[in-house]
Design a protein around this motif. Structure first.
Motif, short mmCIF file in Angstrom:
data_model
loop_
_atom_site.label_atom_id
_atom_site.label_comp_id
_atom_site.label_asym_id
_atom_site.label_seq_id
_atom_site.Cartn_x
_atom_site.Cartn_y
_atom_site.Cartn_z
N ILE A 1 0.86 -1.18 0.00
CA ILE A 1 0.00 0.00 0.00
C ILE A 1 0.89 1.23 0.00
CG2 ILE A 1 -1.70 1.33 1.33
CD1 ILE A 1 -2.81 -1.22 0.10
N ASP A 2 0.58 2.20 -0.85
CA ASP A 2 1.35 3.43 -0.90
C ASP A 2 0.76 4.53 -0.03
OD1 ASP A 2 3.35 2.71 -3.00
OD2 ASP A 2 1.55 2.47 -4.22
N LEU A 3 -0.58 4.58 0.03
CA LEU A 3 -1.23 5.72 0.67
C LEU A 3 -2.57 5.29 1.25
CD1 LEU A 3 -0.66 8.81 0.93
CD2 LEU A 3 -2.00 9.13 -1.16
N VAL A 4 -2.88 5.82 2.44
CA VAL A 4 -4.20 5.65 3.04
C VAL A 4 -4.81 7.04 3.18
CG1 VAL A 4 -5.51 4.85 5.05
CG2 VAL A 4 -3.45 3.60 4.31
N VAL A 5 -5.98 7.25 2.60
CA VAL A 5 -6.64 8.56 2.61
C VAL A 5 -7.94 8.47 3.39
CG1 VAL A 5 -7.54 10.45 1.19
CG2 VAL A 5 -5.65 9.04 0.33
N THR A 6 -8.17 9.45 4.26
CA THR A 6 -9.41 9.53 5.03
C THR A 6 -9.99 10.93 4.91
OG1 THR A 6 -8.59 10.36 7.16
CG2 THR A 6 -8.30 8.01 6.71
N GLY A 7 -11.27 11.06 5.28
CA GLY A 7 -11.85 12.38 5.45
C GLY A 7 -11.40 12.96 6.78
N MET A 8 -11.75 14.21 7.04
CA MET A 8 -11.31 14.87 8.26
C MET A 8 -12.13 14.46 9.48
SD MET A 8 -12.74 18.72 7.43
CE MET A 8 -12.30 19.39 9.04
N ALA A 9 -13.36 13.96 9.26
CA ALA A 9 -14.24 13.57 10.37
C ALA A 9 -15.44 12.85 9.79
CB ALA A 9 -14.69 14.79 11.17
N SER A 10 -16.15 12.12 10.65
CA SER A 10 -17.43 11.55 10.25
C SER A 10 -18.53 12.40 10.86
CB SER A 10 -17.54 10.09 10.73
OG SER A 10 -17.48 10.02 12.13
N LEU A 11 -19.60 12.58 10.11
CA LEU A 11 -20.65 13.50 10.54
C LEU A 11 -21.61 12.91 11.56
CD1 LEU A 11 -21.46 15.24 7.13
CD2 LEU A 11 -20.10 16.12 9.04
N ASP A 12 -21.39 11.64 11.95
CA ASP A 12 -22.25 11.08 12.99
C ASP A 12 -21.65 11.26 14.38
OD1 ASP A 12 -20.21 9.34 12.44
OD2 ASP A 12 -21.41 7.51 12.61
N SER A 13 -20.33 11.12 14.50
CA SER A 13 -19.71 11.26 15.82
C SER A 13 -18.79 12.47 15.94
CB SER A 13 -18.91 10.01 16.16
OG SER A 13 -17.96 9.73 15.15
N MET A 14 -18.19 12.91 14.82
CA MET A 14 -17.38 14.13 14.78
C MET A 14 -16.24 14.13 15.80
SD MET A 14 -18.39 16.17 12.36
CE MET A 14 -17.77 17.77 12.83
N THR A 15 -15.59 12.97 16.01
CA THR A 15 -14.46 12.96 16.94
C THR A 15 -13.17 13.43 16.26
OG1 THR A 15 -13.76 10.69 16.45
CG2 THR A 15 -15.48 10.98 18.14
N SER A 16 -13.05 13.21 14.95
CA SER A 16 -11.84 13.54 14.18
C SER A 16 -10.61 12.78 14.69
CB SER A 16 -11.55 15.06 14.22
OG SER A 16 -12.63 15.79 13.70
N MET A 17 -10.82 11.70 15.43
CA MET A 17 -9.73 10.96 16.03
C MET A 17 -9.17 9.85 15.13
SD MET A 17 -11.31 10.53 19.88
CE MET A 17 -10.10 9.29 20.31
N LEU A 18 -9.99 9.37 14.20
CA LEU A 18 -9.61 8.17 13.46
C LEU A 18 -8.31 8.29 12.67
CD1 LEU A 18 -10.37 5.26 12.66
CD2 LEU A 18 -11.41 6.25 10.63
N PRO A 19 -8.07 9.38 11.91
CA PRO A 19 -6.83 9.42 11.12
C PRO A 19 -5.57 9.21 11.97
CG PRO A 19 -8.33 11.15 10.39
CD PRO A 19 -8.92 10.55 11.63
N ALA A 20 -5.49 9.89 13.12
CA ALA A 20 -4.31 9.75 13.97
C ALA A 20 -4.23 8.36 14.58
CB ALA A 20 -4.33 10.80 15.07
N ALA A 21 -5.37 7.82 15.03
CA ALA A 21 -5.38 6.48 15.62
C ALA A 21 -5.00 5.44 14.58
CB ALA A 21 -6.75 6.18 16.21
N LEU A 22 -5.47 5.61 13.37
CA LEU A 22 -5.17 4.67 12.30
C LEU A 22 -3.69 4.71 11.93
CD1 LEU A 22 -6.19 2.63 10.23
CD2 LEU A 22 -6.80 4.55 8.73
N ALA A 23 -3.13 5.91 11.81
CA ALA A 23 -1.71 6.04 11.50
C ALA A 23 -0.86 5.40 12.59
CB ALA A 23 -1.34 7.51 11.34
N THR A 24 -1.27 5.56 13.85
CA THR A 24 -0.53 4.96 14.96
C THR A 24 -0.53 3.45 14.86
OG1 THR A 24 -1.05 6.82 16.42
CG2 THR A 24 -0.43 4.76 17.47
N ARG A 25 -1.70 2.85 14.61
CA ARG A 25 -1.80 1.40 14.53
C ARG A 25 -1.04 0.85 13.32
NH1 ARG A 25 -2.55 -0.41 19.42
NH2 ARG A 25 -4.43 0.40 20.42
N LEU A 26 -0.95 1.63 12.25
CA LEU A 26 -0.24 1.19 11.06
C LEU A 26 1.27 1.47 11.14
CD1 LEU A 26 -2.75 2.34 8.30
CD2 LEU A 26 -2.25 -0.01 8.96
#
Length: 263
Positions: free
Chosen positions: A112-137
């Protein structure tokens, strides 16, 4: 380039939300998260420019295939749905683990070269996933991009972003995670031909058992999984407001009304 774009199936912001047994009811008028449309568009544009493949990835119930189908209509090449009853009520941390496990599994098939996400989800609006995902990867994160450029020769990705009143230009080597804002592009509206072609693109479903062999998947077992809504109160407007018709003096009457309200 091989790009994974993470998307989410969320309740339509214009629909009425309901809670049952401490959970937000899903599957009623749900749509592809609007901010994820920018992520899909960014990924598709990069592949159109440099060549490669876009894989749309989501986690959720079987209905979440609708979000993947929308991504396929917009130009993604295939979809992957992580669906497992044990993921119901997952928080951002568990969601990141499940997505990371699926990405690690896909990575075994060719990188995989790149993982792209949106800035937030409109149901929970935590904006935490991109950082958490990068950490786990174990990947760098370039967040809140309003522009993105890829140099295949050097293997570097450069983004532009505006944070706290400053314009930043950041770069990192692939593979990495990039989150994009809604300023990065104008998502395309799929033509009928694209909608028809999307139905022939591959769509796979995976369960947690199939991801257990990955580093992230091994961490899921035994982890607390459920966020429960303890109490909800519907906000009801007490009145329809005050209407001041314009008969030539509406401005003066509105000013007088405001002065009266703030006293």
């Amino acid at each position: 380039m091989r790009i994974i774009v993470c998307v989410k199936h969320v309740p339509d912001t214009q629909s009425e939300r309901r809670f049952e047994d401490g959970r937000l009811v899903r599957g009623e008028d749900d749509v592809l998260n609007e901010l994820d449309e920018n992520a899909v568009e960014a990924a598709v544009q990069l592949v159109e420019e440099h060549g490669g493949e876009v894989i749309a990835l989501t986690m959720g119930p079987e209905d979440a295939e609708d979000a993947l189908m929308r991504a396929l209509q917009m130009g993604a090449d295939r979809g992957v749905l992580i669906t497992d009853e044990r993921l119901a009520g997952a928080d951002a941390g568990l969601t990141a683990l499940a997505l990371a496990a699926a990405i690690q599994k896909i990575n075994e098939d060719g990188g995989i070269d790149l993982v792209v996400t949106g800035m937030a989800s409109l149901d929970s609006m935590t904006s935490m996933l991109p950082a958490a995902l990068a950490t786990r990867l174990g990947m760098p994160l370039l967040g809140l991009a309003h522009s993105i450029e890829v140099d295949p020769g050097s293997g570097r990705v450069t983004i532009g972003r505006t944070v706290d009143g400053y314009d930043d230009e950041l770069a990192a080597a692939m593979p990495l995670v990039v989150s994009v804002t809604d300023q990065i592009n104008e998502p395309r509206y799929p033509a009928f031909a694209a909608m028809k072609a999307a139905r022939k693109k591959p769509m796979d479903q995976v369960e947690l058992a199939e991801l257990a062999s990955t580093p992230a998947g091994a961490l899921i077992e035994g982890r607390p999984r459920v966020i429960e809504v303890l109490e909800t109160d519907e906000v009801v407007r007490e009145s329809t407001g005050t209407i001041i018709p314009d008969s030539g003096d509406a401005g003066a009457r509105l000013a007088a009304y405001l002065l009266e309200v703030v006293k």
